[in-house]
Scaffold this active site. Structure first.
Site, PDB file in Angstrom:
ATOM      1  N   ASP A  19      33.200  72.998  11.051  1.00  6.68           N
ATOM      2  CA  ASP A  19      33.756  71.737  10.564  1.00  6.68           C
ATOM      3  C   ASP A  19      33.114  71.335   9.237  1.00  6.68           C
ATOM      4  O   ASP A  19      31.968  71.692   8.962  1.00  6.68           O
ATOM      5  CB  ASP A  19      33.532  70.645  11.626  1.00  6.68           C
ATOM      6  CG  ASP A  19      34.423  69.428  11.403  1.00  6.68           C
ATOM      7  OD1 ASP A  19      35.401  69.529  10.630  1.00  6.68           O
ATOM      8  OD2 ASP A  19      34.135  68.377  11.995  1.00  6.68           O
ATOM      9  N   GLY A  22      36.755  70.069   4.476  1.00 12.79           N
ATOM     10  CA  GLY A  22      37.424  69.045   3.671  1.00 12.79           C
ATOM     11  C   GLY A  22      36.415  68.201   2.906  1.00 12.79           C
ATOM     12  O   GLY A  22      36.565  67.973   1.697  1.00 12.79           O
ATOM     13  N   ASN A  67      45.385  70.163  14.958  1.00 14.33           N
ATOM     14  CA  ASN A  67      45.359  70.255  13.493  1.00 14.33           C
ATOM     15  C   ASN A  67      46.759  70.272  12.858  1.00 14.33           C
ATOM     16  O   ASN A  67      46.896  70.117  11.646  1.00 14.33           O
ATOM     17  CB  ASN A  67      44.543  71.476  13.029  1.00 14.33           C
ATOM     18  CG  ASN A  67      43.043  71.295  13.203  1.00 14.33           C
ATOM     19  OD1 ASN A  67      42.320  72.251  13.475  1.00 14.33           O
ATOM     20  ND2 ASN A  67      42.558  70.065  13.058  1.00 14.33           N
ATOM     21  N   SER A 195      35.890  68.053  20.369  1.00 18.53           N
ATOM     22  CA  SER A 195      37.236  68.183  19.808  1.00 18.53           C
ATOM     23  C   SER A 195      38.073  69.253  20.522  1.00 18.53           C
ATOM     24  O   SER A 195      38.720  70.076  19.871  1.00 18.53           O
ATOM     25  CB  SER A 195      37.181  68.448  18.298  1.00 18.53           C
ATOM     26  OG  SER A 195      36.545  67.390  17.627  1.00 18.53           O
ATOM     27  N   GLU A 206      24.532  75.039  25.888  1.00 15.35           N
ATOM     28  CA  GLU A 206      23.650  74.181  25.095  1.00 15.35           C
ATOM     29  C   GLU A 206      24.408  73.846  23.816  1.00 15.35           C
ATOM     30  O   GLU A 206      25.202  74.658  23.327  1.00 15.35           O
ATOM     31  CB  GLU A 206      22.366  74.937  24.744  1.00 15.35           C
ATOM     32  CG  GLU A 206      21.554  75.367  25.949  1.00 15.35           C
ATOM     33  CD  GLU A 206      20.804  74.205  26.600  1.00 15.35           C
ATOM     34  OE1 GLU A 206      20.503  73.219  25.899  1.00 15.35           O
ATOM     35  OE2 GLU A 206      20.542  74.292  27.812  1.00 15.35           O
TER      36      GLU A 206
HETATM   37  C1  IPE Z   1      37.774  70.772  15.037  1.00 13.42           C
HETATM   38  O1  IPE Z   1      37.589  70.092  13.845  1.00 13.42           O
HETATM   39  C2  IPE Z   1      38.712  71.928  14.848  1.00 13.42           C
HETATM   40  C3  IPE Z   1      38.234  73.025  14.010  1.00 13.42           C
HETATM   41  C4  IPE Z   1      37.041  73.147  13.486  1.00 13.42           C
HETATM   42  C5  IPE Z   1      39.197  74.078  13.794  1.00 13.42           C
HETATM   43  P1  IPE Z   1      38.461  68.798  13.472  1.00 13.42           P
HETATM   44  O2  IPE Z   1      37.977  68.363  12.143  1.00 13.42           O
HETATM   45  O3  IPE Z   1      39.902  69.099  13.606  1.00 13.42           O
HETATM   46  O4  IPE Z   1      38.056  67.788  14.617  1.00 13.42           O
HETATM   47  P2  IPE Z   1      38.079  66.188  14.604  1.00 13.42           P
HETATM   48  O5  IPE Z   1      39.448  65.772  14.162  1.00 13.42           O
HETATM   49  O6  IPE Z   1      37.036  65.747  13.639  1.00 13.42           O
HETATM   50  O7  IPE Z   1      37.744  65.802  16.002  1.00 13.42           O
HETATM   51  C1  IPE Z   2      37.273  72.318   9.541  1.00 11.92           C
HETATM   52  O1  IPE Z   2      37.112  71.523   8.411  1.00 11.92           O
HETATM   53  C2  IPE Z   2      38.425  73.286   9.394  1.00 11.92           C
HETATM   54  C3  IPE Z   2      39.629  72.937  10.170  1.00 11.92           C
HETATM   55  C4  IPE Z   2      39.702  71.969  11.045  1.00 11.92           C
HETATM   56  C5  IPE Z   2      40.811  73.737   9.942  1.00 11.92           C
HETATM   57  P1  IPE Z   2      37.896  70.153   8.217  1.00 11.92           P
HETATM   58  O2  IPE Z   2      39.160  70.443   7.482  1.00 11.92           O
HETATM   59  O3  IPE Z   2      38.059  69.453   9.501  1.00 11.92           O
HETATM   60  O4  IPE Z   2      36.892  69.376   7.269  1.00 11.92           O
HETATM   61  P2  IPE Z   2      36.538  67.831   7.330  1.00 11.92           P
HETATM   62  O5  IPE Z   2      36.102  67.538   8.739  1.00 11.92           O
HETATM   63  O6  IPE Z   2      37.771  67.082   6.954  1.00 11.92           O
HETATM   64  O7  IPE Z   2      35.430  67.659   6.345  1.00 11.92           O
HETATM   65 MG    MG Z   3      36.943  68.116  10.516  1.00  9.71          MG
END
Ligand code: IPE
Ligand code: IPE
Ligand code: MG
Length: 241
Positions: A19, A22, A67, A195, A206
């Site tokens: 995660d 973005g 997603n 998530s 863990e």
């Molecule tokens: C979880 O991350 C899914 C992946 C890493 C693929 P998200 O960014 O989608 O989860 P939330 O929305 O913060 O719970």
């Molecule tokens: C994880 O990074 C990748 C996917 C969920 C595909 P994010 O896209 O959720 O990145 P943030 O959480 O918005 O920073």
């Molecule tokens: Mg995320």
């Protein structure tokens, strides 16, 4: 399933919620997809580190069933990234003796991507090194629902008796049926939640929630977390001897 730690106390199966792509891009004033590309490039180093730290199974969360709620542009960009990634890395996985598997509901993915997933699984089916599982359109609740549906079909067809359904039976219907349960689940980017990742399988895992954004995650940090796991006492509900 159940307790799967290695004899040296290290985790046999590590699962990672990758995660923060973005936010990593945002911090650089770049579009979110820039972060996803940087994130995809981190995977190789972590896969390569597994044999050095005794990890036999690595499972990574690439795209969740939730997603799809993102913009059409981001979803399309991610799907295109997955296609390119699998196509590009497939041969290297064979060279590195990495066996690739996918978990999640494939039905909703486009045919081209599904074909590449099948190809990567077939091409690496003989590999005996690290077991890399990529969770793509994966959701723990969706997985349990799909499993229950197939279980119910077996009951309806007389192949399974309701009284024989127990906690050994249900996991045989999960996407992860060939994998041991994860011993250690790592989530990057500072969020302390699951998530919808490996809900059933992580009952006794863990957890490590770390602040690093996924595109900054290194083999050093991975090695440190795997090492720290060895020092923990997993009780599985019992009182220590
Ligand atoms: C979880 O991350 C899914 C992946 C890493 C693929 P998200 O960014 O989608 O989860 P939330 O929305 O913060 O719970
Ligand atoms: C994880 O990074 C990748 C996917 C969920 C595909 P994010 O896209 O959720 O990145 P943030 O959480 O918005 O920073
Ligand atoms: Mg995320």
């Amino acid at each position: 399933m159940g307790k799967t730690s290695k004899p040296d106390g290290g985790p046999r199966h590590v699962a990672i919620i990758m995660d923060g792509n973005g936010r990593w891009a945002q911090a650089r004033g770049r579009p979110r997809l820039f972060g996803h590309h940087a994130g995809a490039r981190r995977v190789r180093e972590i896969v390569e580190t597994c044999p050095d730290v005794g990890v036999d199974y690595l499972t990574i969360f690439a795209f969740s069933t939730e997603n799809w709620k993102r913009t059409q542009a981001e979803v399309a960009g991610l799907m295109s990234l997955f296609r390119r990634y699998i196509f590009k890395e497939m041969q290297d996985f064979v060279r590195q003796n990495v066996r690739v598997r996918f978990i999640g509901d494939r039905v909703k993915l486009d045919a081209k991507l599904r074909n590449l997933m099948d190809e990567a699984e077939a091409l690496t089916a003989h590999c005996t090194g690290t077991n890399l599982t990529i969770a793509l359109n994966y959701g723990g609740r969706d997985e349990v629902a799909r499993a229950t549906k197939r279980l119910a079909e077996d009951v309806a067809a007389g192949r399974l008796k309701p009284e024989n359904v127990d906690e050994e039976t249900l996991p045989r219907y999960l996407d992860t049926y060939v994998l041991p349960d994860p011993d250690l689940v790592i989530r990057t980017s500072g969020e302390a939640r699951i998530s919808n990742f490996l809900l059933w399988q992580s009952a006794y895992a863990e957890y490590e929630f770390i602040d690093t954004l996924w595109p900054d995650f290194t083999s050093e940090e991975f090695t440190r977390l795997v090492g720290a796991y060895g020092g923990r006492e997993r009780r599985f509900g019992a009182v220590p001897a």
